[in-house]
Design a protein around this motif. Structure first.
Motif, PDB file in Angstrom:
ATOM      1  N   GLN A  75       1.935  -0.427  -1.103  1.00 27.22           N
ATOM      2  CA  GLN A  75       1.016  -0.536  -0.205  1.00 27.22           C
ATOM      3  C   GLN A  75       0.579  -1.968   0.147  1.00 27.22           C
ATOM      4  N   SER A  79       2.406  -0.563   5.166  1.00 22.54           N
ATOM      5  CA  SER A  79       1.331   0.643   5.410  1.00 22.54           C
ATOM      6  C   SER A  79       2.474   1.936   5.342  1.00 22.54           C
ATOM      7  N   TYR A  80       1.686   2.899   5.148  1.00 24.65           N
ATOM      8  CA  TYR A  80       2.459   4.048   5.058  1.00 24.65           C
ATOM      9  C   TYR A  80       1.829   4.960   5.711  1.00 24.65           C
ATOM     10  N   TYR A 125      -4.804   9.389  -3.928  1.00 24.38           N
ATOM     11  CA  TYR A 125      -3.642   8.767  -2.980  1.00 24.38           C
ATOM     12  C   TYR A 125      -2.952   9.699  -2.197  1.00 24.38           C
TER      13      TYR A 125
END
Length: 225
Positions: A75, A79-80, A125
């Motif tokens: 991260q 960005s995911y 997460y």
């Protein structure tokens, strides 16, 4: 599109990602698949990533710290759109989900093992939990490979015929119609005449009718939906 896959057994994914459509997609630069060894993020000299469950019981549980360290390192680099955990108790993967994920840029996929992963990873997460069916496998690697394959084949430029994926089973909420190729007559078993007619309107109508009939016979639940 980029996939970052976190696993304790990266070698299980060597073959699925090194052949056929997934290999071609990577060589064309249409997707990037990076497999991370969870043991590289262990905080002990034995590279152990599991421990006994609190409260007792059978099996071992994958620890928080290695997953958290790997996820947070990734991260920090980009960005995911989703952090996906492959688990039998997740939402069942279907074509609609694959279509949706194919529009994303970066995905992290977590592969569990043993009795599972510490719930805190899922709570903190994970943004999506997916299953490939109502059964249990020894780990999340094969489900991860299934997910990646289902998504990558939808990316523009991956298939030589870009319309092919649009006619797959489930794309229109139906199973696909029967398909045939040469010879037209094999040991007395013939291809339906309409497919040899050259009349595209009649062929399309036949395919639509066959798709509905096959769906009604094999997966009537799809028609209910």
């Amino acid at each position: 599109m980029r996939f970052d896959i976190i696993t304790v057994l990266p070698q299980l994914l060597d073959s699925p990602f090194a052949h056929s459509i997934l290999q071609r997609a990577q060589k064309k630069g249409l997707c990037e698949i990076v497999v991370h060894n969870l043991r590289d993020y262990a905080d002990n000299k034995h590279k152990s990533v599991d421990d006994y469950p609190y409260g007792g019981g059978s099996g071992m549980v994958m620890q928080v710290a290695p997953f958290a360290a790997c996820i947070e390192q990734l991260q920090a680099q980009r960005s995911y759109d989703e952090i996906i955990f492959m688990t039998p108790d997740g939402d069942t993967l279907n074509q609609t989900i694959a279509n949706h994920l194919s529009t994303k840029a970066n995905l992290i996929i977590l592969c569990g093992h043993y009795k599972g992963i510490d719930q805190r990873i899922r709570d903190i997460y994970v943004t999506r939990e997916l299953s490939i069916g109502d059964y249990v496998l020894s780990g999340g690697e094969l489900p991860a490979a299934v997910l990646v394959d289902a998504v990558v084949r939808l990316l523009p430029g991956v298939l030589s015929d870009e319309t092919s994926a649009l006619s797959d089973s489930f794309q229109g909420g139906l199973l696909d119609a029967p398909v045939y190729t040469r010879p037209a007559d094999w040991n007395g078993h013939k291809v339906p005449d309409v497919l040899l007619s050259g009349n595209q309107a009649a062929i399309n109508q036949w395919r639509d009718e066959q798709a509905i009939a096959r769906t009604k016979s094999r997966r009537p639940d799809l028609l209910d939906d």
